[in-house]
Design an enzyme around this catalytic site. Structure first.
Site, PDB file in Angstrom:
ATOM      1  N   THR A   1       0.870  -1.172   0.000  1.00 36.54           N
ATOM      2  CA  THR A   1       0.000   0.000   0.000  1.00 36.54           C
ATOM      3  C   THR A   1       0.907   1.221   0.000  1.00 36.54           C
ATOM      4  O   THR A   1       2.089   1.109   0.327  1.00 36.54           O
ATOM      5  CB  THR A   1      -0.958  -0.009   1.232  1.00 36.54           C
ATOM      6  OG1 THR A   1      -1.747  -1.189   1.178  1.00 36.54           O
ATOM      7  CG2 THR A   1      -1.857   1.203   1.322  1.00 36.54           C
TER       8      THR A   1
ATOM      9  N   SER B   1     -10.986  -2.545   5.000  1.00 35.75           N
ATOM     10  CA  SER B   1      -9.631  -2.014   4.835  1.00 35.75           C
ATOM     11  C   SER B   1      -9.120  -1.442   6.156  1.00 35.75           C
ATOM     12  O   SER B   1      -9.896  -1.129   7.057  1.00 35.75           O
ATOM     13  CB  SER B   1      -9.670  -0.902   3.785  1.00 35.75           C
ATOM     14  OG  SER B   1      -8.421  -0.263   3.713  1.00 35.75           O
TER      15      SER B   1
ATOM     16  N   GLY C   1      -1.025  -2.560   5.812  1.00 37.73           N
ATOM     17  CA  GLY C   1      -2.075  -3.478   6.287  1.00 37.73           C
ATOM     18  C   GLY C   1      -2.608  -3.026   7.631  1.00 37.73           C
ATOM     19  O   GLY C   1      -2.808  -1.838   7.870  1.00 37.73           O
TER      20      GLY C   1
END
Ligand code: GLY
Length: 549
Positions: free
Chosen positions: A362, A433, A455
């Protein structure tokens, strides 16, 4: 040119930019996106323009997480109003609750993580399109063009990225996982120009046709044909049906700040508010704690146990599951939960229940523009390089976001997060998420823009960056680089932590019964406004670049 014409030109084109007296700042995960975002702001674009251009740039220069094949969340504070663009991926129509289970109802290893079944329907292009329609000021084409150029003409491959690609290919080979990633990225050499012609052509269609350049026409046909050939389940109808969603950001007071943060389908906004508010209650009863002392870490780990028990039970896509947002950050509820924190010893993990009745990768960037607007944007294809599958003919990497669903109640995903009904797979649902783009206001003005990848560790990076800046008065450099730690209820009593904790703190935590896991996480990109002076920093462990100008 006569003097008169010079004055007119100055008045028309230069002065509007110069008359914006405020500073601007960007904190970006790589130098390419930092340069592009800075240039867009210098052309007079606003923070959202810069964010859109940066997002497309990262799809080219940061393939481990930047993307058009994934999704994310964009938190905007513009013209004194907050907005939130949810461009999280969705489960395809053919998805079902048990799609990652074998006939004995056991989770099939890696099926939700690598290969053609791991992807949700990408949301990024729709998100950027919606953000532009609502908040953009420069032409769309101007914002996509830098990415087209970087893909077409190439960019100098950073040594660290080349190394990351090489290690990834070797790791997949060792696991016996067959992917087409190597045929697209295997020839990358650090220090040499790396071109991506298929991706350039896809970006050109997006540049010229906007939303339709991805979800309809040639790109959609290429994706659907590739899916069919490879045995995947995303089809043209899934693509044509995808729309990014505008949501109301969570807004809540904490100390003298107003925290603007991410609503579901992010679990992060609720989590960081629970963390900050419980910390406030617990610390009020104790003498001041030294930063990163064993007591400080223990108390925040205790709070983390409660945060993650709630996350597993109550958090999911709000379009499918009624998430009790208000109750989870309600003052009385927080007081009850913080009252359960044991300030001296570890609560027994099995006894910490949800409290209401009844490569990680990410990437994140933060922008403040010269007009006093801000964007906090986190975007992802989930693990580094997502599913490892590149759409052949379109040149972009697909996400492996389906792993963020709960494949089976109580079974942990790749981040060790467990879930149940709230986050089970359903067609068209968005997976839960942890991405937590966040903005703090003080007296109605931007105080801090922050966010991180990582995460489930994202929330720890974000709330600790806030405590660092607010409680410990750190500058941006210190706030992003001070060692951090993370605890998430399961695995039992494990605290993951960065290098740099004092050896004495480590032994005190071990004496209390914690198991310590020394692995870095996160890549904070943070901007702080101290009395009108901007300060920006990118965490040193990444490839980030920040500018104040
Ligand atoms: N894929 C990581 C997250 O969204 O939390």
């Amino acid at each position: 040119m006569t003097l008169r014409i010079v004055y007119v030109v100055l008045a028309l084109f230069v002065c509007p930019i110069l008359s914006a007296k405020e500073q601007a700042a960007v904190a970006m995960p790589d130098k390419f996106s930092a340069d592009v975002a800075k240039s867009i702001l210098q052309q007079g674009g606003n923070a959202v323009d810069a964010a859109i251009a940066a997002q497309f740039t990262l799809a080219v220069t940061l393939p481990e997480a930047g993307n058009i094949g994934g999704g994310g969340f964009m938190l905007v504070y513009k013209d004194n109003k907050a907005d939130f663009i949810d461009y999280r991926e969705k489960a395809p129509t053919a998805a079902d609750r048990d799609m990652y289970l074998d006939k004995h109802k056991n989770v099939i290893p890696n099926k939700s993580l690598y290969g053609i079944f791991a992807s949700g329907v990408p949301g990024t292009v729709s998100g950027m399109w919606l953000a532009h329609q609502k908040h953009g000021s420069l032409p769309w084409k101007t914002l996509v063009q830098p990415a087209v150029d970087l893909a077409k003409q190439g960019f100098v491959m950073p040594e660290r990225l080349a190394g990351y690609i090489d290690r990834y290919i070797k790791r997949m080979d060792k696991k016996g996982i067959k992917l087409n990633f190597a045929s697209y990225f295997g020839h990358a050499v650090g220090g040499e120009v790396f071109k991506q012609p298929e991706l350039a052509a896809t970006l050109e269609r997006i540049r010229d046709q906007g939303y339709d350049g991805f979800y309809k026409g040639q790109t959609a046909e290429i994706i659907a044909a590739f899916m069919q050939k490879a045995g995947g389940i995303i089809n043209q109808q899934d693509l044509a049906a995808y729309q990014a969603q505008q949501r109301t950001p969570i807004q809540s007071d904490w100390r003298e700040y107003q925290v603007l943060t991410s609503p579901p389908p992010s679990s992060g906004g609720i989590a960081i508010l629970q963390w900050l508010k419980m910390y406030q209650n617990v610390s009020a009863e104790l003498p001041a704690m030294a930063h990163n002392s064993s007591q400080y870490i223990h108390i925040l780990a205790e709070i983390g146990k409660r945060v993650f028990a709630d996350r597993a039970q109550y958090l999911g896509d709000p379009d499918f599951y009624d998430v009790p947002v208000k109750q989870l950050i309600d003052k009385d509820y927080i007081a009850k939960r913080s009252g359960q924190v044991d300030t001296d010893k570890i609560s027994v993990s099995e006894q910490v229940k949800p409290g209401l009745h009844e490569s990680e990768e990410t990437t994140h960037f933060s922008i403040v523009d010269q007009y006093g607007n801000a964007v906090s944007n986190t975007t992802t294809i989930n693990l580094g390089f997502g599913s490892g599958v590149v759409v052949e003919g379109a040149g972009f990497i697909l996400n492996n976001e389906m792993d963020d669903f709960s494949a089976k109640p109580g079974v942990a995903n790749v981040f060790g997060a467990i879930g149940g009904k709230a986050n089970e797979i359903q067609p068209h649902k968005r997976m839960l998420s942890s991405m937590t783009p966040t903005i703090l206001l003080k007296g109605g003005k931007i105080f801090m823009v922050t966010g991180s990848p990582g995460g489930t560790t994202i929330m720890s990076s974000v709330y600790q960056s806030i405590l660092n800046a607010v409680v410990y008065n750190m500058n941006a450099e210190q706030a992003v680089n001070s060692p951090r730690f993370h605890h998430q209820l399961w695995p039992k009593d494990v605290i993951r932590y960065h290098d740099g904790l004092k050896p004495q703190v480590e032994s005190e935590l071990k004496d209390m019964g914690y198991k310590l896991d020394n692995r870095h996480f996160g890549d904070l990109q943070t901007i702080i406004n101290r009395d009108g002076k901007l300060d920006a920093a990118s965490e040193r462990s990444g490839r980030g670049q920040s500018y104040v100008f």
